[in-house]
Design a protein around this motif. Structure first.
Motif, PDB file in Angstrom:
ATOM      1  N   HIS A 220       0.837  -1.205   0.000  1.00 52.32           N
ATOM      2  CA  HIS A 220       0.000   0.000   0.000  1.00 52.32           C
ATOM      3  C   HIS A 220       0.871   1.254   0.000  1.00 52.32           C
ATOM      4  O   HIS A 220       0.640   2.198  -0.778  1.00 52.32           O
ATOM      5  CB  HIS A 220      -0.901  -0.043   1.230  1.00 52.32           C
ATOM      6  N   ARG A 221       1.907   1.260   0.851  1.00 55.31           N
ATOM      7  CA  ARG A 221       2.792   2.419   0.922  1.00 55.31           C
ATOM      8  C   ARG A 221       3.533   2.641  -0.399  1.00 55.31           C
ATOM      9  O   ARG A 221       3.609   3.765  -0.911  1.00 55.31           O
ATOM     10  CB  ARG A 221       3.811   2.225   2.051  1.00 55.31           C
ATOM     11  N   LEU A 222       4.054   1.559  -0.958  1.00 60.13           N
ATOM     12  CA  LEU A 222       4.812   1.677  -2.201  1.00 60.13           C
ATOM     13  C   LEU A 222       3.922   2.103  -3.367  1.00 60.13           C
ATOM     14  O   LEU A 222       4.343   2.896  -4.222  1.00 60.13           O
ATOM     15  CB  LEU A 222       5.491   0.343  -2.518  1.00 60.13           C
ATOM     16  N   LEU A 223       2.707   1.599  -3.404  1.00 61.85           N
ATOM     17  CA  LEU A 223       1.798   1.990  -4.487  1.00 61.85           C
ATOM     18  C   LEU A 223       1.424   3.468  -4.391  1.00 61.85           C
ATOM     19  O   LEU A 223       1.225   4.139  -5.405  1.00 61.85           O
ATOM     20  CB  LEU A 223       0.541   1.121  -4.449  1.00 61.85           C
ATOM     21  N   PHE A 228       4.339   5.128  -9.456  1.00 61.91           N
ATOM     22  CA  PHE A 228       3.848   4.250 -10.518  1.00 61.91           C
ATOM     23  C   PHE A 228       2.751   4.955 -11.316  1.00 61.91           C
ATOM     24  O   PHE A 228       1.974   5.741 -10.764  1.00 61.91           O
ATOM     25  CB  PHE A 228       3.279   2.952  -9.928  1.00 61.91           C
ATOM     26  N   ASP A 229       2.692   4.651 -12.585  1.00 51.95           N
ATOM     27  CA  ASP A 229       1.621   5.201 -13.430  1.00 51.95           C
ATOM     28  C   ASP A 229       0.406   4.283 -13.325  1.00 51.95           C
ATOM     29  O   ASP A 229       0.033   3.589 -14.266  1.00 51.95           O
ATOM     30  CB  ASP A 229       2.101   5.306 -14.883  1.00 51.95           C
ATOM     31  N   LEU A 230      -0.186   4.277 -12.131  1.00 50.50           N
ATOM     32  CA  LEU A 230      -1.338   3.427 -11.834  1.00 50.50           C
ATOM     33  C   LEU A 230      -2.395   4.253 -11.118  1.00 50.50           C
ATOM     34  O   LEU A 230      -2.077   5.128 -10.311  1.00 50.50           O
ATOM     35  CB  LEU A 230      -0.944   2.246 -10.945  1.00 50.50           C
ATOM     36  N   ASN A 231      -3.657   3.945 -11.379  1.00 50.33           N
ATOM     37  CA  ASN A 231      -4.764   4.649 -10.743  1.00 50.33           C
ATOM     38  C   ASN A 231      -5.146   3.915  -9.459  1.00 50.33           C
ATOM     39  O   ASN A 231      -6.205   3.298  -9.355  1.00 50.33           O
ATOM     40  CB  ASN A 231      -5.949   4.720 -11.713  1.00 50.33           C
ATOM     41  N   ASN A 353       5.926   0.419 -15.795  1.00 47.65           N
ATOM     42  CA  ASN A 353       5.697   0.229 -14.367  1.00 47.65           C
ATOM     43  C   ASN A 353       6.575  -0.880 -13.793  1.00 47.65           C
ATOM     44  O   ASN A 353       6.969  -0.820 -12.620  1.00 47.65           O
ATOM     45  CB  ASN A 353       4.222  -0.067 -14.099  1.00 47.65           C
ATOM     46  N   MET A 354       6.903  -1.915 -14.600  1.00 44.26           N
ATOM     47  CA  MET A 354       7.808  -2.950 -14.114  1.00 44.26           C
ATOM     48  C   MET A 354       9.214  -2.375 -13.911  1.00 44.26           C
ATOM     49  O   MET A 354       9.901  -2.722 -12.946  1.00 44.26           O
ATOM     50  CB  MET A 354       7.844  -4.117 -15.105  1.00 44.26           C
ATOM     51  N   GLU A 355       9.643  -1.495 -14.801  1.00 45.55           N
ATOM     52  CA  GLU A 355      10.937  -0.845 -14.627  1.00 45.55           C
ATOM     53  C   GLU A 355      10.950   0.011 -13.362  1.00 45.55           C
ATOM     54  O   GLU A 355      11.924   0.033 -12.608  1.00 45.55           O
ATOM     55  CB  GLU A 355      11.259   0.012 -15.850  1.00 45.55           C
ATOM     56  N   VAL A 360      12.231   0.992  -7.445  1.00 46.13           N
ATOM     57  CA  VAL A 360      11.702   1.219  -6.101  1.00 46.13           C
ATOM     58  C   VAL A 360      12.213   0.155  -5.136  1.00 46.13           C
ATOM     59  O   VAL A 360      12.602   0.460  -3.999  1.00 46.13           O
ATOM     60  CB  VAL A 360      10.160   1.227  -6.126  1.00 46.13           C
ATOM     61  N   LEU A 361      12.237  -1.096  -5.566  1.00 48.84           N
ATOM     62  CA  LEU A 361      12.678  -2.178  -4.683  1.00 48.84           C
ATOM     63  C   LEU A 361      14.178  -2.123  -4.421  1.00 48.84           C
ATOM     64  O   LEU A 361      14.655  -2.562  -3.377  1.00 48.84           O
ATOM     65  CB  LEU A 361      12.300  -3.528  -5.279  1.00 48.84           C
TER      66      LEU A 361
END
Length: 369
Positions: A220-223, A228-231, A353-355, A360-361
């Motif tokens: 949740h924190r990372l998202l 990330f280009d995510l909604n 987003n995978m890149e 991030v990791l």
């Protein structure tokens, strides 16, 4: 180990079957509870639904059984090429056994056609564990660190359809894997269900940030903070799935499978008691007759055949799992899912987003500020 950019680059260098004039779908014609007696009529129904799209099929299985069924469905026969094999992976066969003795089986050959570039996607109603094992062996995983494919289910909701993953492949998942599921689920929902920017929720026991186990809270924190280009909208709860609160619900395979089986059981329970109530006496039967059109619409909305077909996301190729007991209409739905996903820019959509996930990791967000 390859990075996300190398994987996406390799995918883009492979032959683009999606752009060819005719899409080829490879089918394990012996898998499932019914084999050719459902697969061939399912192909015929799919062709009717897909009028205007050029599709042909490779049917892997017993030639005599398939020819006999195709003779009853001339439309399907004209679009199918039979690839004979007498070997079949049993529905109760363990994955390790399937890997040892599965080479040359209808399931193995169906997936190998995707690997070799003969087909855009593969569909099987066979043994789920064996399908995952053989698919992983032949196609390999597309995402670094992803141990097994994630199975996505298209879930009927009050607002349409919600993609839920994982629903059984990965019993436990860390924060990084949950984010991978979010990335893949978003791309799947856009490709198959046509939503341009799907909303994403992380399944939890509550909506507050302090709720849930460590892996869910970290995902949740990372998202939220990872760029990330995510909604991503945050945590959702179990009842949000059927409400259609978000387009994509992300969870681990243990929770997802329990939720899916619970929903299937409740659907059967509801339809059974409703049928009993509507046939209990003459007055009820008359009321049912008057309500027949509305009841048919309701049945169609919750009919499993309308949402059948769960892709194994995370592979270097498209493999779709049909329910083992699916009827011909359900199998036709699985074929359309395979075709839509295979013809989409699915791999390209998840690349950025995978890149970002890899970055991030490797670099904690706190150190980036």
């Amino acid at each position: 180990m390859e990075g996300a950019s190398e994987i996406v680059g390799r995918a883009r260098r492979e032959p683009d079957l999606a752009l060819s004039d005719t899409a080829v779908i490879s089918i394990d014609a012996m898998g499932g509870d019914h084999g050719p007696s459902v697969v061939v009529p399912g192909v015929a129904i799919a062709l009717e639904r897909l009028k205007g799209r050029s599709v042909r099929f490779l049917l892997h299985g017993d030639e005599a059984a398939l020819r006999a069924e195709l003779a009853r469905h001339p439309t399907a026969a004209a679009a199918c090429e039979v690839k004979h094999t007498a070997q079949v992976i049993a529905m109760d066969e363990k994955p390790a056994q399937a890997l040892r003795r599965g080479k040359g089986s209808s399931m193995w050959n169906a997936i190998e056609a995707v690997k070799s570039g003969q087909a855009l996607a593969a569909v099987s109603a066979g043994n789920t564990g064996a399908l995952m094992a053989v698919s992983k062996l032949l196609l390999r995983m597309s995402a670094p660190g992803l141990e097994r494919p994630a199975i996505v289910a298209s879930w009927p909701t009050l607002k349409g359809v919600t993609a839920v993953l994982d629903v059984g492949a990965n019993v436990s998942s860390d924060a990084g894997q949950l984010i991978e599921f979010a990335i893949m689920g978003e791309a799947f929902h856009r490709a198959v269900h046509g939503v341009k920017r799907p909303t994403i929720g992380l399944l939890n026991v509550g909506s507050e940030d302090v709720k849930g186990h460590e892996e869910v809270r970290e995902a949740h924190r990372l998202l939220r903070e990872g760029g990330f280009d995510l909604n991503y909208v945050g945590f959702v709860e179990g009842d949000d799935i059927s409400k259609g609160t978000v387009d994509v619900v992300v969870t681990d395979g243990f929770t997802g499978n329990v939720a899916l089986k619970t929903a299937e059981g409740m659907a059967r329970f509801f339809t059974t008691i409703l049928k009993d109530a509507l046939t209990s006496d003459l007055q009820a039967k008359l009321g049912a007759a008057l309500s027949a059109p509305a009841l048919r619409r309701m049945k169609n909305r919750i009919d499993p055949s309308s949402v059948n077909g769960g892709p194994l996301l995370g592979l270097n190729g498209v493999v779709v799992k049909s329910h083992g007991g699916a009827d011909a209409k359900g199998f036709a739905t699985a074929i359309k899912v395979a075709l839509d996903l295979g013809a989409s820019d699915y791999a390209g959509q998840i690349g950025k987003n995978m890149e970002r996930l890899t970055q991030v990791l490797e670099t904690p967000i706190a150190a980036e500020a």
